[in-house]
Design an enzyme around this catalytic site. Structure first.
Site, mmCIF file in Angstrom:
data_model
loop_
_atom_site.group_PDB
_atom_site.id
_atom_site.type_symbol
_atom_site.label_atom_id
_atom_site.label_comp_id
_atom_site.label_asym_id
_atom_site.label_seq_id
_atom_site.Cartn_x
_atom_site.Cartn_y
_atom_site.Cartn_z
ATOM 1 N N HIS A 85 0.849 -1.188 0.000
ATOM 2 C CA HIS A 85 0.000 0.000 0.000
ATOM 3 C C HIS A 85 0.884 1.238 0.000
ATOM 4 O O HIS A 85 1.788 1.362 0.810
ATOM 5 C CB HIS A 85 -0.915 0.028 1.226
ATOM 6 C CG HIS A 85 -1.806 1.233 1.235
ATOM 7 N ND1 HIS A 85 -3.021 1.254 0.585
ATOM 8 C CD2 HIS A 85 -1.629 2.465 1.749
ATOM 9 C CE1 HIS A 85 -3.556 2.454 0.713
ATOM 10 N NE2 HIS A 85 -2.732 3.211 1.426
ATOM 11 N N ASP A 164 -14.702 3.511 7.453
ATOM 12 C CA ASP A 164 -13.629 4.304 6.853
ATOM 13 C C ASP A 164 -14.127 5.061 5.637
ATOM 14 O O ASP A 164 -13.743 6.213 5.410
ATOM 15 C CB ASP A 164 -12.438 3.419 6.478
ATOM 16 C CG ASP A 164 -11.401 4.239 5.721
ATOM 17 O OD1 ASP A 164 -10.862 5.173 6.344
ATOM 18 O OD2 ASP A 164 -11.179 4.013 4.524
ATOM 19 N N LYS A 190 -8.524 -1.109 6.227
ATOM 20 C CA LYS A 190 -8.842 -1.699 4.922
ATOM 21 C C LYS A 190 -7.911 -2.872 4.616
ATOM 22 O O LYS A 190 -8.339 -3.900 4.113
ATOM 23 C CB LYS A 190 -8.723 -0.643 3.821
ATOM 24 C CG LYS A 190 -9.919 0.300 3.801
ATOM 25 C CD LYS A 190 -9.731 1.430 2.816
ATOM 26 C CE LYS A 190 -8.717 2.430 3.304
ATOM 27 N NZ LYS A 190 -8.747 3.739 2.710
HETATM 28 N N1 URA Z 1 -5.157 6.625 2.168
HETATM 29 C C1 URA Z 1 -6.184 6.120 2.890
HETATM 30 O O1 URA Z 1 -6.747 5.091 2.542
HETATM 31 N N2 URA Z 1 -6.563 6.768 4.005
HETATM 32 C C2 URA Z 1 -5.957 7.891 4.431
HETATM 33 O O2 URA Z 1 -6.341 8.408 5.449
HETATM 34 C C3 URA Z 1 -4.891 8.410 3.679
HETATM 35 C C4 URA Z 1 -4.500 7.746 2.537
#
Ligand code: URA
Length: 428
Positions: A85, A164, A190
């Site tokens: 990520h 989220d 996530k």
């Molecule tokens: N990417 C995400 O998924 N969440 C954040 O808060 C910042 C970058």
């Protein structure tokens, strides 16, 4: 009568107090179901941004966001899983060559990705510039492709960490994106819900990143690595430079083109270096250490996987990529070495050319963006092309050029220097 009330929790955080585990669970469950209102959650997000959270609170917040939705599992899959990520940057197309490269070594890559908002691009927008490619898969299609091809890049379904999704959209419009507890819990909820067994975080540092300085990036990386380890995900982080764009192409189809060059054994050295570095780390965490990663880019194994991965989602890997209708070239004003080329300004200009969207529901222009003809640290002569701007709408050039004002510096006396990509690493 409810167990807690939102005002009491907001006041506790406003006064720098700690929220208990039951309070955090209550807050997230009730925000997801609509009992806690957006304006109350905005105030809470701002209190968290200003006053921070303890490690225990961040862990509770992450776990509560995971519990707000479904979690995936690869129990039936023979291959180990590893994911990456990135916290987001300009020209950051690394996921595209990386997923098939890692899959070429028998490690499955389940990549649930997002779309771009603001000056950073989104992986799904880039892949959608490929004719026929489909971002949304059913759970069955996702698992089948992971087993048969070994790599999937697709949209996260609505069921994964819905807290989220709601909170991220709220932060985006309330000036509360940059809080470490909120970024860490957003990303890790996530990724943990996605079910990968190992995870490499590419934490970007510099003008084009959320974290502008290395100390904040290190803190974010440390918190996220700890969250992953606590949840049983083998996690590590690389801190990488985002003060200047990655590679030479910025914009959706332009970045796909550059990624295909990397998969064909070419491409700019910074993109190749970071792709290899992250692939090695993903493979190491999945237990594969004795592998020649670079060879798989040179001999076509990663390219074969890419073609299978694109075709499995309806894409035509041989179709011509969309090109913008209008172009404007910016010439170097002097001889010398490029000593400054600002990621945020280039990203903003690309966005204004149509590569990004201002609101979630806006379309993107697939061909829009910027091609750099020289990178930070390279030599250039006056009158040579420095960058080409691409857009479908010529009236966008002036606002893009405004964003580029002061974005680069050319110095006659400077010595050409290769770019340093890898700044630090945090191991779990
Ligand atoms: N990417 C995400 O998924 N969440 C954040 O808060 C910042 C970058």
């Amino acid at each position: 009568m409810s167990e807690f009330d939102a005002i009491q929790l907001i006041t506790t955080k406003r006064e720098k107090g700690e929220l208990s585990t039951p309070q955090i669970n209550w807050l997230i469950a009730n925000y997801t179901s609509g009992v806690v209102a957006d304006e109350q959650m905005s105030a809470m997000a701002m209190a968290i941004l200003l006053n921070g959270m303890s490690r225990r609170e961040i862990k509770d917040l992450t776990m509560a966001m995971i519990a707000s939705g479904e979690t995936l599992s690869y129990a039936g899959l023979a291959a180990p899983t590893s994911d990456k990520h990135s916290t987001g940057g300009v020209g950051d197309k690394i996921t595209l060559p990386l997923a098939p490269l890692v899959a070429a070594f028998g490690v499955a890559v389940p990549q649930l990705s997002g779309r771009g908002l603001g000056h950073t691009g989104g992986t799904l927008d880039k892949l959608e510039s490929i004719k026929g490619w489909r971002a949304s898969l059913t759970n069955d299609e996702f698992h089948k492709q992971l087993a048969e091809v070994g790599a999937v890049i697709c949209a996260a379904g609505a069921g994964l960490a819905p807290a989220d999704k709601k909170l991220y959209a709220l932060r985006d419009v309330t000036g509360t994106v940059e809080a470490i507890p909120l970024i860490a819990s957003s990303i890790m909820s996530k990724k943990i819900a996605e079910g990968t067994s190992s995870l490499v975080l590419d934490v970007k540092v510099g003008s084009g990143a959320f974290m502008k300085n290395i100390d904040r990036a290190r803190e974010l990386a440390t918190v996220m690595v700890q969250l992953g380890q606590d949840a049983g995900v083998n996690t590590s982080a690389l801190l990488t430079d985002m003060s200047t764009p990655l590679g030479l192409e910025i914009g959706n189809a332009l970045e796909v083109k550059e990624s295909v060059e990397v998969l064909a054994g070419g491409g700019p050295s910074d993109v190749v270096e970071l792709t290899i570095e992250l692939a090695r780390e993903m493979l190491r965490l999945a237990g594969k250490t004795d592998v020649d990663v670079a060879a798989a880019l040179k001999d076509g194994r990663a390219m074969d996987k890419w073609r299978q991965m694109i075709a499995a989602q309806g894409g035509d890997p041989d179709a011509a990529l969309p090109e913008a209708r209008e172009h404007q070239v910016i010439l170097a004003p002097a001889d010398g070495v490029i000593t400054h080329l600002d990621a945020l300004q280039v990203g903003t200009a690309s966005w204004r050319l149509g590569a990004g969207r201002a609101r979630k529901e806006d379309p993107v222009q697939f061909g829009a963006g910027i091609t750099l003809h020289a990178q930070l640290g390279s030599e250039i002569k006056a009158g040579q092309p420095l960058m080409t701007l691409h857009t479908d709408e010529a009236e966008r050039f002036s606002r893009a050029i405004e964003a580029l004002e002061g974005s680069f510096k050319i110095e006659a006396a400077a010595v050409p220097a290769p770019r340093k990509i890898l700044l630090d690493r945090i191991d779990g």
